[in-house]
Design an enzyme around this catalytic site. Structure first.
Site, PDB file in Angstrom:
ATOM      1  N   ALA A 191       0.980  -1.259   0.042  1.00  0.00           N
ATOM      2  CA  ALA A 191      -0.086   0.134  -0.145  1.00  0.00           C
ATOM      3  C   ALA A 191       0.895   1.199  -0.021  1.00  0.00           C
ATOM      4  O   ALA A 191       2.074   1.134   0.393  1.00  0.00           O
ATOM      5  CB  ALA A 191      -0.846  -0.070   1.185  1.00  0.00           C
ATOM      6  N   GLY A 249       0.628  -4.808   1.026  1.00  0.00           N
ATOM      7  CA  GLY A 249      -0.665  -4.811   0.334  1.00  0.00           C
ATOM      8  C   GLY A 249      -0.541  -5.584  -1.213  1.00  0.00           C
ATOM      9  O   GLY A 249      -1.309  -6.042  -1.802  1.00  0.00           O
ATOM     10  N   GLU A 283      -0.764  -8.991  -0.472  1.00  0.00           N
ATOM     11  CA  GLU A 283      -2.363  -9.155  -0.214  1.00  0.00           C
ATOM     12  C   GLU A 283      -3.199  -9.274  -1.431  1.00  0.00           C
ATOM     13  O   GLU A 283      -3.960 -10.064  -1.871  1.00  0.00           O
ATOM     14  CB  GLU A 283      -2.734  -8.202   0.759  1.00  0.00           C
ATOM     15  CG  GLU A 283      -2.210  -8.460   2.205  1.00  0.00           C
ATOM     16  CD  GLU A 283      -2.264  -7.332   2.913  1.00  0.00           C
ATOM     17  OE1 GLU A 283      -1.889  -6.116   2.679  1.00  0.00           O
ATOM     18  OE2 GLU A 283      -2.918  -7.363   4.032  1.00  0.00           O
ATOM     19  N   GLU A 332       4.568  -4.844   7.154  1.00  0.00           N
ATOM     20  CA  GLU A 332       3.834  -3.922   7.785  1.00  0.00           C
ATOM     21  C   GLU A 332       4.250  -3.689   9.282  1.00  0.00           C
ATOM     22  O   GLU A 332       4.431  -2.724   9.746  1.00  0.00           O
ATOM     23  CB  GLU A 332       2.337  -4.084   8.002  1.00  0.00           C
ATOM     24  CG  GLU A 332       1.591  -4.216   6.545  1.00  0.00           C
ATOM     25  CD  GLU A 332       1.633  -5.444   5.873  1.00  0.00           C
ATOM     26  OE1 GLU A 332       2.442  -6.278   5.898  1.00  0.00           O
ATOM     27  OE2 GLU A 332       0.793  -5.513   4.654  1.00  0.00           O
TER      28      GLU A 332
HETATM   29  C1  HXC Z   1       5.402   4.523  -1.251  1.00  0.00           C
HETATM   30  C2  HXC Z   1       6.910   3.638  -2.015  1.00  0.00           C
HETATM   31  C3  HXC Z   1       6.555   2.179  -1.586  1.00  0.00           C
HETATM   32  C4  HXC Z   1       5.356   1.957  -0.652  1.00  0.00           C
HETATM   33  C5  HXC Z   1       8.536   1.835  -2.479  1.00  0.00           C
HETATM   34  N1  HXC Z   1       8.287   3.026  -2.688  1.00  0.00           N
HETATM   35  N2  HXC Z   1       7.771   1.210  -1.646  1.00  0.00           N
HETATM   36  N3  HXC Z   1       6.340   4.419  -1.789  1.00  0.00           N
HETATM   37  N4  HXC Z   1       4.653   3.124  -0.534  1.00  0.00           N
HETATM   38  N5  HXC Z   1       4.908   1.067  -0.392  1.00  0.00           N
HETATM   39  C6  HXC Z   1       8.832   4.451  -3.451  1.00  0.00           C
HETATM   40  C7  HXC Z   1      10.152   4.751  -2.586  1.00  0.00           C
HETATM   41  O1  HXC Z   1       9.860   5.607  -1.598  1.00  0.00           O
HETATM   42  C8  HXC Z   1      10.803   5.218  -3.697  1.00  0.00           C
HETATM   43  O2  HXC Z   1      10.399   6.625  -4.126  1.00  0.00           O
HETATM   44  C9  HXC Z   1      10.754   4.419  -4.960  1.00  0.00           C
HETATM   45  O3  HXC Z   1       9.405   3.654  -4.518  1.00  0.00           O
HETATM   46  C10 HXC Z   1      11.727   3.363  -5.076  1.00  0.00           C
HETATM   47  O4  HXC Z   1      11.959   2.535  -3.960  1.00  0.00           O
HETATM   48  P1  HXC Z   1      13.322   2.200  -3.134  1.00  0.00           P
HETATM   49  O5  HXC Z   1      12.986   2.159  -1.490  1.00  0.00           O
HETATM   50  O6  HXC Z   1      14.214   3.491  -3.409  1.00  0.00           O
HETATM   51  O7  HXC Z   1      13.877   0.879  -3.732  1.00  0.00           O
HETATM   52  P2  HXC Z   1      14.825  -0.110  -3.182  1.00  0.00           P
HETATM   53  O8  HXC Z   1      15.786   0.582  -2.609  1.00  0.00           O
HETATM   54  O9  HXC Z   1      15.052  -0.969  -4.556  1.00  0.00           O
HETATM   55  O10 HXC Z   1      13.780  -0.908  -2.259  1.00  0.00           O
HETATM   56  C11 HXC Z   1      12.888  -1.734  -2.681  1.00  0.00           C
HETATM   57  C12 HXC Z   1      11.956  -1.978  -1.395  1.00  0.00           C
HETATM   58  C13 HXC Z   1      11.557  -0.681  -0.494  1.00  0.00           C
HETATM   59  C14 HXC Z   1      12.724  -2.933  -0.512  1.00  0.00           C
HETATM   60  C15 HXC Z   1      10.738  -2.538  -2.023  1.00  0.00           C
HETATM   61  O11 HXC Z   1      10.964   0.231  -1.575  1.00  0.00           O
HETATM   62  C16 HXC Z   1      10.583  -1.005   0.517  1.00  0.00           C
HETATM   63  O12 HXC Z   1      10.841  -1.434   1.567  1.00  0.00           O
HETATM   64  N6  HXC Z   1       9.406  -0.544   0.227  1.00  0.00           N
HETATM   65  C17 HXC Z   1       8.344  -0.465   1.240  1.00  0.00           C
HETATM   66  C18 HXC Z   1       7.782  -1.964   1.283  1.00  0.00           C
HETATM   67  C19 HXC Z   1       6.650  -2.036   2.448  1.00  0.00           C
HETATM   68  O13 HXC Z   1       6.910  -1.730   3.663  1.00  0.00           O
HETATM   69  N7  HXC Z   1       5.439  -2.355   2.003  1.00  0.00           N
HETATM   70  C20 HXC Z   1       4.308  -2.444   2.894  1.00  0.00           C
HETATM   71  C21 HXC Z   1       3.744  -1.166   2.835  1.00  0.00           C
HETATM   72  S1  HXC Z   1       2.131  -0.979   4.071  1.00  0.00           S
HETATM   73  P3  HXC Z   1      11.524   7.780  -4.253  1.00  0.00           P
HETATM   74  O14 HXC Z   1      10.490   9.088  -4.233  1.00  0.00           O
HETATM   75  O15 HXC Z   1      12.302   7.953  -2.848  1.00  0.00           O
HETATM   76  O16 HXC Z   1      12.353   7.596  -5.240  1.00  0.00           O
HETATM   77  C22 HXC Z   1       1.081  -2.065   3.407  1.00  0.00           C
HETATM   78  C23 HXC Z   1      -0.103  -2.437   3.906  1.00  0.00           C
HETATM   79  C24 HXC Z   1      -0.559  -1.513   5.125  1.00  0.00           C
HETATM   80  O17 HXC Z   1       1.189  -2.469   2.416  1.00  0.00           O
HETATM   81  C25 HXC Z   1      -1.914  -2.179   5.687  1.00  0.00           C
HETATM   82  C26 HXC Z   1      -1.844  -1.757   7.171  1.00  0.00           C
HETATM   83  C27 HXC Z   1      -2.723  -0.568   7.404  1.00  0.00           C
END
Ligand code: HXC
Length: 257
Positions: free
Chosen positions: A65, A108, A111, A131
């Protein structure tokens, strides 16, 4: 219809959707949800479509998400707006939906893949529910669908540690139906969808509905449901055609009736 966050194509009888927010690794925001649900519902209503594939990019199916959209969300707004409940639109589709996953399928993203009927993974796929590292827990079905899919121990491990698992581990634990080389992912998923779309559409849809019953009810009720639906298939011309074709040693020509 044009969409900002997805690319939509029709490949014969297969509806094909590619998530397309490369700047955010296909993070799932409200605009993407509106596009995706709209495109899926249009395919579901289209009589010329028999199955649907959702994929992402080589690097990410979806990295979760959209954290930036969520970070300032207040409890009252999350509660009153029933945040994430709109994603249930994906699970209301009646036609088969295949997730073709390469790269990250996190939070997400994992999911969403689990809302599909089955997952075909590239050997590059990485699944996780991270998360907990953000101070929350899965909110789009992960705590329930992952647990039913892979069992308590693996689901607890993934949800509580936030670690990722690779495609081989995901196949071992039954999260994905098969793993293919990344270069073949889309072709394999479209091939599987085309195969499904070659069968009788009402039979395909009833089969999906009946397998899904296994998640919603007891074994004895599920078996009764299966028998009733099975019996009803003998009212279809496609059953007569399918069995006649077998007896006559020819390919069936289903009319979807
Ligand atoms: C918003 C995101 C994002 C996300 C990545 N980006 N994941 N933006 N939401 N979930 C954006 C980064 O901010 C970055 O933007 C660009 O995408 C590239 O990501 P990087 O981190 O620079 O890439 P990399 O170093 O290759 O790392 C990849 C990654 C990492 C390991 C997947 O991006 C990451 O950990 N993402 C978050 C994963 C996560 O936690 N997902 C769960 C979300 S919560 P910029 O602008 O900086 O270039 C969820 C459910 C919540 O899904 C439900 C509960 C309420």
């Amino acid at each position: 219809m044009t969409y900002e966050n997805i690319i939509v194509e029709t490949r014969e009888k297969v509806g094909f959707i590619r998530l397309n927010r490369p700047q955010a690794l296909n993070a799932l925001n409200s605009a993407l949800l509106a596009d995706l649900a709209g495109a899926l519902e249009a395919f579901d209503k289209d009589n010329d479509i028999g199955a649907i594939v959702i994929t992402g990019s080589e690097k990410a199916f979806a990295a979760g998400a959209d954290i930036k959209e969520m970070q300032t969300l207040a409890f009252a707004d999350a509660y009153l707006g029933d945040y994430f409940s709109e994603w249930e639109r994906v699970t209301r589709l009646r036609k088969p939906l295949i997730a073709a996953v390469a790269g990250y399928a996190l939070g997400g993203g994992c999911e969403l893949a689990m809302m599909c009927d089955f997952i075909i993974a590239a050997d590059t796929a990485k699944f996780g529910q991270p998360e907990i590292t953000l101070g929350v827990m899965p909110g789009m079905g992960g705590s329930q669908r992952l647990t039913r899919s892979v069992g308590k121990s693996k689901a607890m491990d993934l949800c509580l540690t936030g670690r990722m698992m690779d495609a081989a581990e995901a196949e071992r634990c039954g999260l994905v139906s098969r793993v293919v080389p990344a270069a073949d992912l889309v072709a394999e998923a479209v091939k599987a969808a085309a195969k499904i779309a070659s069968f009788s559409l009402p039979v395909v849809m009833m089969t999906k509905e009946t397998v899904n019953r296994a998640y919603e009810t007891t074994l004895s009720e599920g078996l009764r449901f299966e028998r009733r639906v099975f019996h009803s298939m003998f009212a279809l011309e496609d059953q007569k055609e399918g069995m006649a074709a077998f007896a006559e040693k020819r390919a069936p020509s289903f009319k979807n009736r």
